[in-house]
Design a protein around this motif. Structure first.
Motif, PDB file in Angstrom:
ATOM      1  N   THR A 210       1.002  -1.148  -0.092  1.00  0.00           N
ATOM      2  CA  THR A 210      -0.090   0.036  -0.101  1.00  0.00           C
ATOM      3  C   THR A 210       1.052   1.230   0.225  1.00  0.00           C
ATOM      4  OG1 THR A 210      -0.090   0.115   2.338  1.00  0.00           O
ATOM      5  CG2 THR A 210      -1.735  -1.231   1.360  1.00  0.00           C
ATOM      6  N   ALA A 211       0.315   2.260  -0.052  1.00  0.00           N
ATOM      7  CA  ALA A 211       1.014   3.792  -0.200  1.00  0.00           C
ATOM      8  C   ALA A 211       1.861   3.852   1.224  1.00  0.00           C
ATOM      9  CB  ALA A 211       0.205   4.877  -0.516  1.00  0.00           C
ATOM     10  N   GLU A 212       0.935   3.457   2.456  1.00  0.00           N
ATOM     11  CA  GLU A 212       1.581   3.484   3.656  1.00  0.00           C
ATOM     12  C   GLU A 212       2.929   2.298   3.792  1.00  0.00           C
ATOM     13  OE1 GLU A 212       0.292   2.591   8.346  1.00  0.00           O
ATOM     14  OE2 GLU A 212      -0.889   2.001   6.602  1.00  0.00           O
ATOM     15  N   ILE A 213       2.749   1.286   3.491  1.00  0.00           N
ATOM     16  CA  ILE A 213       3.755   0.354   3.232  1.00  0.00           C
ATOM     17  C   ILE A 213       5.132   0.623   2.664  1.00  0.00           C
ATOM     18  CG2 ILE A 213       4.491  -2.014   2.778  1.00  0.00           C
ATOM     19  CD1 ILE A 213       1.750  -2.898   3.637  1.00  0.00           C
ATOM     20  N   TYR A 214       4.673   1.401   1.457  1.00  0.00           N
ATOM     21  CA  TYR A 214       5.796   1.638   0.553  1.00  0.00           C
ATOM     22  C   TYR A 214       6.462   2.669   1.129  1.00  0.00           C
ATOM     23  CZ  TYR A 214       8.337   2.146  -4.056  1.00  0.00           C
ATOM     24  OH  TYR A 214       9.180   2.035  -5.071  1.00  0.00           O
ATOM     25  N   ARG A 215       5.717   3.843   1.825  1.00  0.00           N
ATOM     26  CA  ARG A 215       6.644   5.053   2.591  1.00  0.00           C
ATOM     27  C   ARG A 215       7.542   4.302   3.662  1.00  0.00           C
ATOM     28  NH1 ARG A 215       1.443   7.339   1.627  1.00  0.00           N
ATOM     29  NH2 ARG A 215       0.851   6.947   3.793  1.00  0.00           N
ATOM     30  N   ASP A 216       6.674   3.487   4.329  1.00  0.00           N
ATOM     31  CA  ASP A 216       7.567   2.883   5.640  1.00  0.00           C
ATOM     32  C   ASP A 216       8.819   2.072   5.203  1.00  0.00           C
ATOM     33  OD1 ASP A 216       5.912   3.923   7.138  1.00  0.00           O
ATOM     34  OD2 ASP A 216       4.743   2.203   7.732  1.00  0.00           O
ATOM     35  N   LEU A 217       8.718   1.332   3.870  1.00  0.00           N
ATOM     36  CA  LEU A 217       9.885   0.648   3.413  1.00  0.00           C
ATOM     37  C   LEU A 217      10.910   1.618   2.991  1.00  0.00           C
ATOM     38  CD1 LEU A 217      10.983  -2.081   2.471  1.00  0.00           C
ATOM     39  CD2 LEU A 217       9.831  -1.660   0.145  1.00  0.00           C
ATOM     40  N   ALA A 218      10.307   2.861   2.486  1.00  0.00           N
ATOM     41  CA  ALA A 218      11.445   3.896   2.091  1.00  0.00           C
ATOM     42  C   ALA A 218      12.154   4.292   3.245  1.00  0.00           C
ATOM     43  CB  ALA A 218      10.698   4.999   1.323  1.00  0.00           C
ATOM     44  N   ASN A 219      11.519   4.520   4.359  1.00  0.00           N
ATOM     45  CA  ASN A 219      12.069   4.951   5.787  1.00  0.00           C
ATOM     46  C   ASN A 219      13.051   4.084   6.334  1.00  0.00           C
ATOM     47  OD1 ASN A 219      11.052   7.582   5.778  1.00  0.00           O
ATOM     48  ND2 ASN A 219       9.132   6.712   6.511  1.00  0.00           N
ATOM     49  N   LEU A 220      12.839   2.632   5.937  1.00  0.00           N
ATOM     50  CA  LEU A 220      13.389   1.458   6.492  1.00  0.00           C
ATOM     51  C   LEU A 220      14.704   1.592   5.684  1.00  0.00           C
ATOM     52  CD1 LEU A 220      13.411  -1.174   8.187  1.00  0.00           C
ATOM     53  CD2 LEU A 220      12.460  -2.385   6.038  1.00  0.00           C
ATOM     54  N   TYR A 221      14.756   1.957   4.430  1.00  0.00           N
ATOM     55  CA  TYR A 221      15.908   1.688   3.614  1.00  0.00           C
ATOM     56  C   TYR A 221      17.150   2.822   4.309  1.00  0.00           C
ATOM     57  CZ  TYR A 221      13.771  -0.849  -0.076  1.00  0.00           C
ATOM     58  OH  TYR A 221      13.128  -1.688  -0.881  1.00  0.00           O
ATOM     59  N   VAL A 222      16.607   3.886   4.724  1.00  0.00           N
ATOM     60  CA  VAL A 222      17.432   4.968   5.482  1.00  0.00           C
ATOM     61  C   VAL A 222      17.620   4.712   6.900  1.00  0.00           C
ATOM     62  CG1 VAL A 222      17.631   7.320   6.052  1.00  0.00           C
ATOM     63  CG2 VAL A 222      16.596   6.577   3.924  1.00  0.00           C
ATOM     64  N   GLU A 223      16.900   4.092   7.618  1.00  0.00           N
ATOM     65  CA  GLU A 223      17.201   3.766   9.089  1.00  0.00           C
ATOM     66  C   GLU A 223      17.583   2.519   9.595  1.00  0.00           C
ATOM     67  OE1 GLU A 223      12.981   4.513  10.444  1.00  0.00           O
ATOM     68  OE2 GLU A 223      12.872   6.619   9.820  1.00  0.00           O
ATOM     69  N   GLN A 224      17.297   1.440   8.829  1.00  0.00           N
ATOM     70  CA  GLN A 224      18.106   0.422   9.113  1.00  0.00           C
ATOM     71  C   GLN A 224      19.341   0.048   8.849  1.00  0.00           C
ATOM     72  OE1 GLN A 224      18.955  -2.774   7.863  1.00  0.00           O
ATOM     73  NE2 GLN A 224      18.558  -4.252   9.555  1.00  0.00           N
ATOM     74  N   HIS A 225      20.190  -0.292   9.706  1.00  0.00           N
ATOM     75  CA  HIS A 225      21.724  -0.382   9.567  1.00  0.00           C
ATOM     76  C   HIS A 225      22.129  -1.152   8.115  1.00  0.00           C
ATOM     77  CE1 HIS A 225      25.907  -0.453  10.296  1.00  0.00           C
ATOM     78  NE2 HIS A 225      25.744  -1.699  10.180  1.00  0.00           N
ATOM     79  N   ASP A 226      21.658  -2.256   8.037  1.00  0.00           N
ATOM     80  CA  ASP A 226      22.246  -3.238   6.827  1.00  0.00           C
ATOM     81  C   ASP A 226      21.582  -2.664   5.586  1.00  0.00           C
ATOM     82  OD1 ASP A 226      23.390  -4.811   8.719  1.00  0.00           O
ATOM     83  OD2 ASP A 226      21.781  -6.156   8.727  1.00  0.00           O
TER      84      ASP A 226
END
Length: 255
Positions: A210-226
């Protein structure tokens, strides 16, 4: 450079008993024994230990790890590419679980409604993978976290060729984004959004965001260390560049 058993245990987090156990299984033999009677490992053995740990991370039983170990660089790269995709699949699944958890908390706090079937998005009800895809075909259940999609989505595990094609596609997407960033293009520009569209289609090969999941995935790319470390390997600003592009894509095409 050679490292003692204690050194290897310290840098890898693998206990001395585990290292001895791998030696007994014939998975990891030390390079040599020193004059001090201690055993030592060199770079070749350290790479093999990493392969063992990756196999364990993707759920491969110990008795099936041996055939997956190789010292040939091209074959090692091929196996690592498959590990990468498997771990990314798990990251996406966990991301779906986080969404389910957040929505459940909001429901319990009286902030939003929640349908009964939405309680279980992100959970998998299948046996963990016992082998890598080229060894046998297995069915992997990946569930969409979308409130608009009430059906579990099943995808057949891909063949070796499919996995390598998927890896090649996402690699080219990353390279194209890096080039666009270096050319000074904006994340919302048509050229960049076309690349982001390819990224969205690649994600849809695993689950429907969904739009929400895709946005959160975008944030995950920046915030998650690996994830961040991976994108920094292309360009120090690529994670943020991709995030901005994904947020724009979510607003335009997924809302």
């Amino acid at each position: 450079m050679a490292y003692s058993m204690t050194d290897v245990s310290g840098m890898s987090g693998v206990s001395l008993n585990e290292l001895s156990h791998y030696a007994e299984l014939g998975l990891l033999s030390p390079s040599f024994r020193g004059l001090d009677e201690d055993i030592y490992y060199e770079k070749k053995e350290l790479l093999k230990l990493q392969q063992i740990l990756f196999c364990k991370e993707v759920g491969l039983p110990e008795e099936e790890i041996g055939p997956m170990l190789t010292e040939e660089p091209l074959e090692m790269v091929r196996v690592m590419q498959q590990h990468r995709i498997r771990i990314l699949e798990e990251a996406l699944r966990l991301h779906g679980l986080i969404q389910t958890l957040d929505r459940t908390v909001s429901y319990l706090q009286g902030e939003q409604m929640m349908e009964e079937h939405e309680l279980y998005y992100g959970f998998t009800h299948h046996t963990r993978h016992a082998q890598l895809p080229e060894a046998r075909q297995t069915e992997d259940l990946l569930h969409s976290s979308s409130a608009n999609d009430s059906k579990d989505q099943k995808i057949q595990m891909k063949s070796k060729e499919d996995f390598l094609d998927s890896q090649a596609r996402i690699e080219q997407i990353h390279l194209d984004l890096k080039e666009a960033l270096e050319l000074g293009l904006e994340p919302g520009s048509p050229a960049v959004q076309q690349i982001i569209g390819r990224h969205l289609e690649w994600i849809r090969g695993y689950y429907t965001p969904t739009a929400e999941i895709y946005r959160d995935l975008a944030n995950l790319y920046v915030e998650q260390h690996d994830f961040r470390k991976m994108y920094d390997g292309y360009h120090p600003k690529l994670a943020e560049f991709l995030r901005e592009g994904m947020i724009i894509k979510a607003a335009q095409d997924l809302s």
